[in-house]
Design a protein around this motif. Structure first.
Motif, mmCIF file in Angstrom:
data_model
loop_
_atom_site.group_PDB
_atom_site.id
_atom_site.type_symbol
_atom_site.label_atom_id
_atom_site.label_comp_id
_atom_site.label_asym_id
_atom_site.label_seq_id
_atom_site.Cartn_x
_atom_site.Cartn_y
_atom_site.Cartn_z
ATOM 1 N N ASP A 3 -16.213 -2.473 4.749
ATOM 2 C CA ASP A 3 -15.281 -1.349 4.692
ATOM 3 C C ASP A 3 -15.375 -0.455 5.917
ATOM 4 O O ASP A 3 -14.513 0.390 6.144
ATOM 5 N N LEU A 4 -16.430 -0.604 6.697
ATOM 6 C CA LEU A 4 -16.647 0.216 7.877
ATOM 7 C C LEU A 4 -16.273 -0.573 9.125
ATOM 8 O O LEU A 4 -16.767 -1.680 9.336
ATOM 9 N N ARG A 5 -15.387 -0.024 9.942
ATOM 10 C CA ARG A 5 -15.049 -0.672 11.207
ATOM 11 C C ARG A 5 -15.828 0.034 12.316
ATOM 12 O O ARG A 5 -15.608 1.216 12.603
ATOM 13 N N LEU A 6 -16.723 -0.698 12.932
ATOM 14 C CA LEU A 6 -17.602 -0.159 13.971
ATOM 15 C C LEU A 6 -17.277 -0.835 15.295
ATOM 16 O O LEU A 6 -17.338 -2.056 15.409
ATOM 17 N N VAL A 7 -16.941 -0.023 16.291
ATOM 18 C CA VAL A 7 -16.613 -0.539 17.617
ATOM 19 C C VAL A 7 -17.599 0.035 18.626
ATOM 20 O O VAL A 7 -17.765 1.261 18.720
ATOM 21 N N ILE A 8 -18.259 -0.846 19.354
ATOM 22 C CA ILE A 8 -19.157 -0.438 20.440
ATOM 23 C C ILE A 8 -18.371 -0.510 21.740
ATOM 24 O O ILE A 8 -17.901 -1.579 22.128
ATOM 25 N N ILE A 9 -18.205 0.619 22.410
ATOM 26 C CA ILE A 9 -17.492 0.670 23.692
ATOM 27 C C ILE A 9 -18.519 0.684 24.808
ATOM 28 O O ILE A 9 -19.372 1.582 24.882
ATOM 29 N N THR A 10 -18.464 -0.305 25.673
ATOM 30 C CA THR A 10 -19.409 -0.374 26.778
ATOM 31 C C THR A 10 -18.705 -0.975 27.986
ATOM 32 O O THR A 10 -17.498 -1.235 27.964
ATOM 33 N N LYS A 42 -28.783 3.563 11.887
ATOM 34 C CA LYS A 42 -28.874 4.698 10.972
ATOM 35 C C LYS A 42 -27.554 5.452 10.910
ATOM 36 O O LYS A 42 -27.109 5.858 9.819
ATOM 37 N N PHE A 43 -26.914 5.621 12.064
ATOM 38 C CA PHE A 43 -25.630 6.318 12.092
ATOM 39 C C PHE A 43 -24.579 5.533 11.309
ATOM 40 O O PHE A 43 -23.814 6.109 10.525
ATOM 41 N N ALA A 44 -24.543 4.222 11.505
ATOM 42 C CA ALA A 44 -23.586 3.389 10.783
ATOM 43 C C ALA A 44 -23.844 3.433 9.286
ATOM 44 O O ALA A 44 -22.907 3.458 8.472
ATOM 45 N N GLU A 45 -25.109 3.463 8.902
ATOM 46 C CA GLU A 45 -25.452 3.534 7.480
ATOM 47 C C GLU A 45 -24.975 4.841 6.861
ATOM 48 O O GLU A 45 -24.432 4.862 5.752
ATOM 49 N N LEU A 46 -25.144 5.947 7.582
ATOM 50 C CA LEU A 46 -24.691 7.249 7.087
ATOM 51 C C LEU A 46 -23.175 7.262 6.906
ATOM 52 O O LEU A 46 -22.651 7.794 5.925
ATOM 53 N N CYS A 47 -22.471 6.668 7.860
ATOM 54 C CA CYS A 47 -21.007 6.614 7.765
ATOM 55 C C CYS A 47 -20.567 5.745 6.594
ATOM 56 O O CYS A 47 -19.608 6.066 5.884
ATOM 57 N N ALA A 48 -21.282 4.638 6.383
ATOM 58 C CA ALA A 48 -20.946 3.739 5.286
ATOM 59 C C ALA A 48 -21.159 4.400 3.928
ATOM 60 O O ALA A 48 -20.517 4.034 2.937
ATOM 61 N N GLN A 49 -22.057 5.389 3.883
ATOM 62 C CA GLN A 49 -22.356 6.087 2.636
ATOM 63 C C GLN A 49 -21.571 7.386 2.483
ATOM 64 O O GLN A 49 -21.897 8.213 1.635
ATOM 65 N N SER A 50 -20.533 7.564 3.306
ATOM 66 C CA SER A 50 -19.781 8.826 3.297
ATOM 67 C C SER A 50 -18.672 8.848 2.255
ATOM 68 O O SER A 50 -17.784 9.700 2.322
ATOM 69 N N ALA A 51 -18.697 7.923 1.327
ATOM 70 C CA ALA A 51 -17.689 7.847 0.266
ATOM 71 C C ALA A 51 -16.279 7.716 0.826
ATOM 72 O O ALA A 51 -15.328 8.295 0.303
ATOM 73 N N GLY A 52 -16.142 6.965 1.923
ATOM 74 C CA GLY A 52 -14.825 6.705 2.498
ATOM 75 C C GLY A 52 -14.322 7.761 3.456
ATOM 76 O O GLY A 52 -13.245 7.605 4.038
ATOM 77 N N VAL A 54 -15.593 8.591 6.355
ATOM 78 C CA VAL A 54 -15.659 8.023 7.705
ATOM 79 C C VAL A 54 -15.632 6.509 7.562
ATOM 80 O O VAL A 54 -16.597 5.900 7.117
ATOM 81 N N ARG A 55 -14.511 5.905 7.941
ATOM 82 C CA ARG A 55 -14.367 4.462 7.784
ATOM 83 C C ARG A 55 -14.192 3.746 9.115
ATOM 84 O O ARG A 55 -14.245 2.524 9.172
ATOM 85 N N LYS A 56 -13.950 4.517 10.184
ATOM 86 C CA LYS A 56 -13.761 3.908 11.497
ATOM 87 C C LYS A 56 -14.567 4.716 12.519
ATOM 88 O O LYS A 56 -14.364 5.916 12.673
ATOM 89 N N ILE A 57 -15.504 4.062 13.196
ATOM 90 C CA ILE A 57 -16.319 4.756 14.192
ATOM 91 C C ILE A 57 -16.320 3.965 15.500
ATOM 92 O O ILE A 57 -16.267 2.735 15.506
ATOM 93 N N ALA A 58 -16.364 4.697 16.596
ATOM 94 C CA ALA A 58 -16.430 4.098 17.931
ATOM 95 C C ALA A 58 -17.566 4.770 18.687
ATOM 96 O O ALA A 58 -17.608 6.001 18.779
ATOM 97 N N LEU A 59 -18.461 3.972 19.212
ATOM 98 C CA LEU A 59 -19.644 4.492 19.903
ATOM 99 C C LEU A 59 -19.637 4.036 21.350
ATOM 100 O O LEU A 59 -19.545 2.844 21.625
ATOM 101 N N VAL A 60 -19.730 4.989 22.270
ATOM 102 C CA VAL A 60 -19.818 4.657 23.688
ATOM 103 C C VAL A 60 -21.289 4.503 24.049
ATOM 104 O O VAL A 60 -22.080 5.444 23.907
ATOM 105 N N VAL A 61 -21.646 3.303 24.472
ATOM 106 C CA VAL A 61 -23.037 3.008 24.832
ATOM 107 C C VAL A 61 -23.018 2.327 26.193
ATOM 108 O O VAL A 61 -22.386 1.291 26.365
ATOM 109 N N ASP A 62 -23.707 2.909 27.170
ATOM 110 C CA ASP A 62 -23.702 2.300 28.502
ATOM 111 C C ASP A 62 -25.004 2.597 29.225
ATOM 112 O O ASP A 62 -25.955 3.124 28.633
ATOM 113 N N ILE A 63 -25.055 2.266 30.507
ATOM 114 C CA ILE A 63 -26.321 2.338 31.245
ATOM 115 C C ILE A 63 -26.796 3.766 31.489
ATOM 116 O O ILE A 63 -27.903 3.969 31.988
ATOM 117 N N ARG A 64 -25.991 4.766 31.113
ATOM 118 C CA ARG A 64 -26.497 6.134 31.191
ATOM 119 C C ARG A 64 -27.704 6.331 30.285
ATOM 120 O O ARG A 64 -28.502 7.255 30.478
#
Length: 293
Positions: A3-10, A42-52, A54-64
């Motif tokens: 139910d959770l759509r997680l996108v890693i932007i890098t 842990k962040f994804a788990e918290l979002c998944a437990q938000s009772a709907g 937060v269902r779509k999250i995008a995380l920017v992760v890079d060499i910074r």
């Protein structure tokens, strides 16, 4: 956790990750920039437990993230074992494009703060090789405008219904109280016959049948609405195609009680009947004494 759509932007520094994050926010994603990979599960788990909530999250992760970034692949493998589904969006661009962008912004490359930009780009490509190989989507932004990039993001990460719609607000107002500051389009309808000069209609709004019938009976009103409807029908799909997520159409008459209210309602009805997500507001009715409908 389907139910959770997680996108890693890098991807490469200077390839447009900040622009993509803003586009994802417009699509309703909860975005976090530069989150250490170790905190992703842990962040994804918290979002998944938000009772709907937060269902779509995008995380920017890079060499910074420095040394933290090197743990990304291992973190993602662990998440797969825990049942988390994710997508990786990798952004890249040609070396000459990245160099030009850095020179235009006068920023230092994070992999070469005291050296040549080209050296930093080369080091970064080597460091990102493994994560690029795991990417779900790869976008080369070398020749993309901001609007084109936003369009690609919408095509990938918005549901079809969301992509084909934008939020439209039709606002009626009175010029004597000022033009709405956030308006994208302003139509002046003070040339239409004015019910104010009919004693029985003066204190009634454009939402009443009597006032609506009075304004509509004039040929100039019908001609105007036909031409206005054609213009709006032409513009709205092109604004959507351009990637616009919100459109404010303002309609003004002298006091914001009669003609602008009537025309705004007509525009609203036309757009609603075509399936657009549209709201109508009558900003300045409250400034007038109005008899009940």
């Amino acid at each position: 956790m389907e139910d959770l759509r997680l996108v890693i932007i890098t991807g490469m520094s200077g390839a447009g990750k900040s622009q993509v994050a803003r586009a994802m926010e417009d699509l309703g994603y909860f975005c976090v920039d530069n989150l250490p990979p170790a905190l992703i599960p842990k962040f994804a788990e918290l979002c998944a437990q938000s009772a709907g909530r937060v269902r779509k999250i995008a995380l920017v992760v890079d060499i910074r993230g420095g040394e933290f970034f090197d743990t990304l692949v291992q973190v993602l493998e662990d998440m797969e074992k825990q049942g988390f589904f994710y997508e990786i969006l990798f952004l890249e661009a040609a070396d000459e494009t990245l160099i030009r962008r850095y020179k235009e912004t006068r920023r230092r490359h994070p992999m070469a703060p005291h050296g040549r930009i080209s050296e930093g780009i080369s080091r970064e490509r080597d460091r990102l090789e493994h994560i690029r190989g795991r990417a779900t989507h790869i976008i080369d932004t070398s020749d993309l405008s901001t609007a084109q990039l936003k369009d690609k993001i919408a095509a990938l990460f918005a549901g079809e219904r969301e992509y084909e719609r934008m939020t439209i607000t039709v606002v009626s107002f009175g010029f004597k109280y000022g033009i709405p500051l956030d308006a994208d389009m302003v139509f002046d309808v003070r040339f239409l016959p004015n019910p104010f000069y009919v004693e029985s209609l003066r204190k009634k709004s454009g939402e009443t049948p009597e006032v609506s019938e009075y304004i509509w009976k004039w040929p100039i009103t019908q001609q105007f609405m036909e031409k206005l409807g054609g213009l709006v029908d032409f513009l709205v799909p092109n604004y959507i195609k351009e990637g616009k997520s919100q459109l404010i159409i303002a309609v003004g008459c002298t006091g914001g009680l009669h003609r602008s209210v009537f025309v705004a309602n007509k525009i609203y009805e036309g757009l609603r009947n075509k399936g657009y997500k549209v709201n109508v507001e009558h900003r300045d009715i409250k400034h007038n004494i109005v008899e009940p409908c």
